[in-house]
Design a protein around this motif. Structure first.
Motif: not given
Length: 418
Positions: A222-235, A237-252
């Motif tokens: 159901s996610l439409r907006y996801v932001s985890v920018s400015v963290n220390q995450m790695w690896g 991009l798991n789990g994003l391909e199924s998010l067909s309703d996503l309109v905003y994504l910030d992993l910078s």
């Protein structure tokens, strides 16, 4: 005379018992005591008029009518909405601490603390507010960990604790079955990204924290907006391909790596920020010619990664496109410059790559760019033929128009110069 006196008495009786102002005691004594404790723990900076309406001395004052930020409902009345402070930018801010007595307002459905300098911990007693739907304590100076009790509230719809000084991990949130919006940005939260999220979550913002680990394989579709920018995450991009309703994504500004899933390049996902990570491989377009173009306001930022190969034509009509500081090679598709000259693309950054050809319109000579366009093509393996002064590069691009030939020959031979 007797009848007139009796009539006068009845009128007075009616006035005092039916038309008199509602006494403060009409409100639940528990709620009234809680409001008094809340006021005693908070002050206004600078002093102004928010709490001047909170008059506990006069028995004729009804908190449900007169107290700023208080709304009541039910019989007998209970406080259902509590808005502390004002959302106006010029209004006085609140300081002090949050009273644990807030947990006694058992009818509360909305608790909002507007921007201020309120300090101290979030009371764990908020976990007693089982009717709470909105909890917003953003833009203050709250400290300590997020009470785990909050993540057991059965009716919570919106949780906004952003822009505070909260520390520790994000407690398990999967029990919040009604949660739709979770904003914890701008704190000092640590530990790994939550392994499970509520199944109907729409908006998730965990940016500007100290979170680590990978994205989970199963994210709410159901996610439409996801932001985890400015963290220390790695690896990857798991789990994003199924998010067909996503309109905003910030992993910078993390350490994500590997290839970028092709289905993240679709016009319905109009805001994509993947800059300053470790992504590699090519940018693969799942549809060579998308039926629906990127629209006004669309932004794609893939800059400062290690992306290779040629640039696909499908991104050409994004309004703002940042592909700079990668390892792209070959010829820029002519669709990009058609979009620039048409004024569809207003920002195009391709500097610091290994591009060998820019098919810019000539028409007998270099054609001036529209005034609305910001274009930077410098430090590649070809010098763009543009009118003097056409490029508007950031200072970080440097002053060199092209790379040294030795770097370009290394790339052409299969090496990876930077």
């Amino acid at each position: 005379m007797t009848s007139k006196s009796s009539l006068s008495f009845l009128l007075l009786f009616f006035f005092f018992f039916f038309l008199r102002p509602v006494s403060a005691q009409r409100l639940s004594s528990i709620d009234l005591a809680a409001l008094r404790d809340i006021k005693n723990c908070l002050t206004e900076i600078p002093a102004a008029e928010f709490f001047t309406t909170w008059d506990f001395a006069s028995p004729a004052v009804d908190p449900c009518v007169s107290f700023a930020g208080v709304t009541c409902s039910g019989s007998p009345p209970r406080v259902v909405t509590l808005m502390l402070g004002s959302g106006m930018s010029e209004s006085p801010r609140l300081a002090g601490t949050l009273s644990p007595s807030i947990g006694n307002l058992s009818g509360l459905t909305q608790l909002v603390l507007f921007s201020g300098i309120v300090t101290g911990p979030i009371p764990s007693q908020l976990g007693l507010l089982t009717n709470l739907r909105i909890l917003s304590l953003s833009n203050n100076r709250l400290t300590g960990s997020i009470p785990a009790e909050i993540f057991g509230l059965p009716n919570l719809h919106t949780l906004d604790l952003s822009r505070n000084e909260l520390t520790g991990p994000v407690p398990g949130v999967n029990k919040l079955t009604e949660l739709r919006v979770m904003i914890l940005a701008g704190n000092q939260l640590s530990g790994e990204f939550p392994a499970e999220l509520p199944g109907n979550l729409l908006h998730l913002d965990l940016s500007e924290n100290e979170l680590s680990g990978e994205l989970p394989y199963h994210l709410p579709v159901s996610l439409r907006y996801v932001s985890v920018s400015v963290n220390q995450m790695w690896g990857p991009l798991n789990g994003l391909e199924s998010l067909s309703d996503l309109v905003y994504l910030d992993l910078s500004m993390n350490r994500f790596g590997g290839p970028i899933p092709p289905n993240l390049f679709r016009p319905s996902l109009a805001s994509v920020f993947l800059q300053r990570n470790n992504f590699s491989g090519g940018v693969h377009d799942p549809h060579q010619s998308p039926l629906i173009p990127y629209g006004p306001g669309s932004v794609l930022d893939l800059s400062h990664n290690s992306l290779t190969g040629e640039i696909p034509a499908a991104l050409a009509d994004a309004e703002s496109l940042f592909l700079n500081n990668n390892r792209f090679v070959g010829t820029v598709p002519p669709e990009y410059f058609r979009s620039v000259y048409a004024g569809v693309t207003k920002t195009l950054y391709l500097q610091h790559n290994f591009i060998t050809e820019f098919p810019i319109e000539q028409r007998g000579g270099p054609v001036p760019l529209p005034d609305s366009v910001t274009l930077c093509l410098s430090y590649n393996c070809a010098v763009p033929q543009l009118p003097a002064g056409s490029m508007t590069c950031p200072a970080s691009a440097g002053e060199q128009l092209s790379r040294p030939p030795s770097q370009c020959s290394l790339v052409n031979n299969g090496s990876h110069a930077r």
